[in-house]
Motif scaffolding. Structure first.
Motif, mmCIF file in Angstrom:
data_model
loop_
_atom_site.group_PDB
_atom_site.id
_atom_site.type_symbol
_atom_site.label_atom_id
_atom_site.label_comp_id
_atom_site.label_asym_id
_atom_site.label_seq_id
_atom_site.Cartn_x
_atom_site.Cartn_y
_atom_site.Cartn_z
ATOM 1 N N ASN A 283 2.838 2.781 -0.650
ATOM 2 C CA ASN A 283 1.433 2.670 -0.262
ATOM 3 C C ASN A 283 1.130 3.442 1.014
ATOM 4 O O ASN A 283 0.023 3.979 1.176
ATOM 5 N N TRP A 284 2.085 3.508 1.920
ATOM 6 C CA TRP A 284 1.870 4.283 3.140
ATOM 7 C C TRP A 284 1.733 5.774 2.821
ATOM 8 O O TRP A 284 0.911 6.479 3.404
ATOM 9 N N ILE A 285 2.548 6.246 1.883
ATOM 10 C CA ILE A 285 2.442 7.654 1.465
ATOM 11 C C ILE A 285 1.088 7.897 0.812
ATOM 12 O O ILE A 285 0.405 8.890 1.080
ATOM 13 N N GLY A 286 0.686 6.968 -0.059
ATOM 14 C CA GLY A 286 -0.624 7.081 -0.695
ATOM 15 C C GLY A 286 -1.751 7.056 0.313
ATOM 16 O O GLY A 286 -2.760 7.773 0.171
ATOM 17 N N LEU A 287 -1.585 6.251 1.353
ATOM 18 C CA LEU A 287 -2.607 6.151 2.387
ATOM 19 C C LEU A 287 -2.815 7.480 3.102
ATOM 20 O O LEU A 287 -3.956 7.844 3.447
ATOM 21 N N LEU A 288 -1.732 8.219 3.326
ATOM 22 C CA LEU A 288 -1.842 9.517 3.992
ATOM 23 C C LEU A 288 -2.776 10.443 3.223
ATOM 24 O O LEU A 288 -3.648 11.099 3.806
ATOM 25 N N PHE A 289 -2.610 10.496 1.892
ATOM 26 C CA PHE A 289 -3.474 11.349 1.069
ATOM 27 C C PHE A 289 -4.892 10.790 0.995
ATOM 28 O O PHE A 289 -5.864 11.544 0.983
ATOM 29 N N THR A 290 -5.005 9.467 0.933
ATOM 30 C CA THR A 290 -6.320 8.829 0.857
ATOM 31 C C THR A 290 -7.167 9.175 2.068
ATOM 32 O O THR A 290 -8.379 9.353 1.961
ATOM 33 N N VAL A 291 -6.534 9.263 3.219
ATOM 34 C CA VAL A 291 -7.259 9.568 4.453
ATOM 35 C C VAL A 291 -7.369 11.076 4.678
ATOM 36 O O VAL A 291 -8.422 11.582 5.092
ATOM 37 N N PHE A 292 -6.300 11.810 4.383
ATOM 38 C CA PHE A 292 -6.254 13.242 4.714
ATOM 39 C C PHE A 292 -7.265 14.053 3.903
ATOM 40 O O PHE A 292 -7.982 14.893 4.467
ATOM 41 N N ILE A 293 -7.333 13.849 2.591
ATOM 42 C CA ILE A 293 -8.187 14.694 1.749
ATOM 43 C C ILE A 293 -9.667 14.560 2.119
ATOM 44 O O ILE A 293 -10.350 15.580 2.329
#
Length: 423
Positions: A283-293
């Motif tokens: 989920n932390w990895i997913g969060l990075l993309f969720t915020v970055f894009i």
């Protein structure tokens, strides 16, 4: 009523709603005329026919019990109504004020059905405000409002299950309307509304913050306003209950479907085994993309005023959450479905309408199939020897592809509006 029977009834209703959407799309001229002459009457008729009467039929005539999260919401509302302190005296995965807000209908009628009706009324208020905001630039706004009331996902998840995710768009809509009215010095109002949202709905709304900070002119000023509201609130909670107020964050560890992780897991498991009880890193990895894009999109469009891109940024955040967060599930579509219809979908284009309808049908069908066959986690390709697993996995892939299309279209709207205008 048996759950399979309920599902078949839902499919039949979905078919009727879909046919109704085709009829509404075919009558653009009529709805444009109604928008000029009788908008309130048509909106009221739509609400009565597509929300109020179905609610009466389901919960009063058929006497069905509310499903989904409503029993849990009612438990929280009862506890809050009795004077309980959130997180300490009763469980809650929402922001601290949410349990007290949903006591409003329970004070009037002490029944779980009252919360469903409350959700329907809240959705309708948000839809009316959305219509009012878009009608100034589109003669199709009333037509889109009626189409929304017919979309299967909204009908099933809000009218039948009483989901509250549409409140996210309601909060973003208030912020957006504020930036439309205040072209300059809007940071105080935006910061205040944002902070109140975090205290009212879910901490998930914080995903929108980085992208907004990129496009506001005075991000520090906005953060100071948020801190002025948030720090005392958090301090009060900690004084009363210690770190129990972190309960909503701990709810994000359960793996759900459909998302990029759930569809790619058979491939991932070829190289590394995923322990579902220790999946926080995913989920932390997913969060990075969720915020970055979305933040990248905001950066690319930073020369545009926040009022021009806020709906698109909002959509990007929540569609990215559904793509990249392993704990995301299909019901979260309700968070941005209204915004997608008004801001992304062009009902004059067959492909747009097809994606919209497929996504709505999938949101109703896939979760049921997944639960009905035992909520499988596809840890190996051998599991696809079971035709039911293969069918459900195909539904997940279609879901994710639809999310990606929405994200791509939203990116174009935010970053390259000139290209779309000449297309």
């Amino acid at each position: 009523m048996p759950i399979l029977t309920v599902f078949y009834i839902k499919l039949f209703i979905n078919l009727g709603l879909t046919l109704g959407i085709f009829w509404v799309i075919s009558r653009s001229d009529l709805f444009a005329k109604w928008q000029q002459e009788k908008e309130k009457s048509i909106f009221a008729i739509g609400f009565i026919l597509l929300r109020l009467i179905p609610w009466i039929a389901i919960f009063l005539v058929a006497n069905e019990e509310p499903r989904g999260d409503i029993p849990f919401f009612f438990y929280k509302a009862e506890a809050a109504k009795a004077g309980g302190f959130v997180y300490r005296d009763f469980w809650s995965y929402h922001a601290p004020l949410y349990a007290y807000i949903i006591t409003i209908p329970v004070w009037i009628w002490h029944n779980a059905r009252a919360i469903v009706l409350f959700m329907v009324l809240m959705e309708s208020v948000i839809l009316w405000l959305t219509y009012q905001t878009y009608k100034v630039k589109s003669s199709r706004a009333l037509q889109l409002a009626i189409i929304y009331l017919m979309l299967p996902a909204g009908f099933m998840y809000i009218l039948v299950d009483g989901q509250e995710e549409v409140w996210f768009w309601g909060a973003a809509l208030l912020i957006w309307r504020y930036t439309i009215k205040h072209k300059e010095n809007y940071e105080i109002g935006v910061g205040l509304l944002f902070a109140l949202t975090l205290l009212t709905i879910k901490v998930t709304f914080i995903f929108l913050l980085p992208a907004i900070l990129v496009v506001v002119k005075k991000p520090v000023k906005m953060l100071i306003v948020m801190a002025a509201v948030g720090i005392p609130a958090v301090g009060f909670l900690y004084w009363q209950i210690g770190d129990l107020f972190l309960m909503p964050i701990r709810h994000t560890e359960q793996l759900m479907t459909p998302n990029l992780f759930s569809t790619s897991r058979p491939f991932i498991e070829l190289f590394i085994h995923i322990n579902e009880k220790k999946s926080t890193m995913i989920n932390w990895i997913g969060l990075l993309f969720t915020v970055f894009i979305p933040t990248y999109m905001a950066f690319k469009a930073r020369r545009r005023h926040i009022s021009e891109i806020l709906p698109g940024i909002f959509i990007a955040v929540f569609v990215c959450m559904m793509i990249f967060q392993a704990s995301a599930m299909g019901a979260y579509l309700i968070a941005y479905l209204m915004a997608v219809l008004f801001d992304v979908i062009d009902i004059k284009k067959t492909w747009h309408v097809a994606v919209l309808l497929v996504l709505n049908w999938l949101t109703v069908v896939q979760p049921f199939v997944w639960v009905y066959i035992g909520q499988p986690s596809y840890t190996s390709f051998g599991m696809f020897g079971n035709i039911s697993n293969l069918f459900e996995y195909a539904l997940q892939i279609l879901n994710v592809l639809c999310y990606v299309w929405v994200l791509r279209q939203t990116y174009q709207n935010v970053v390259n509006p000139e290209k779309l205008a000449t297309a």
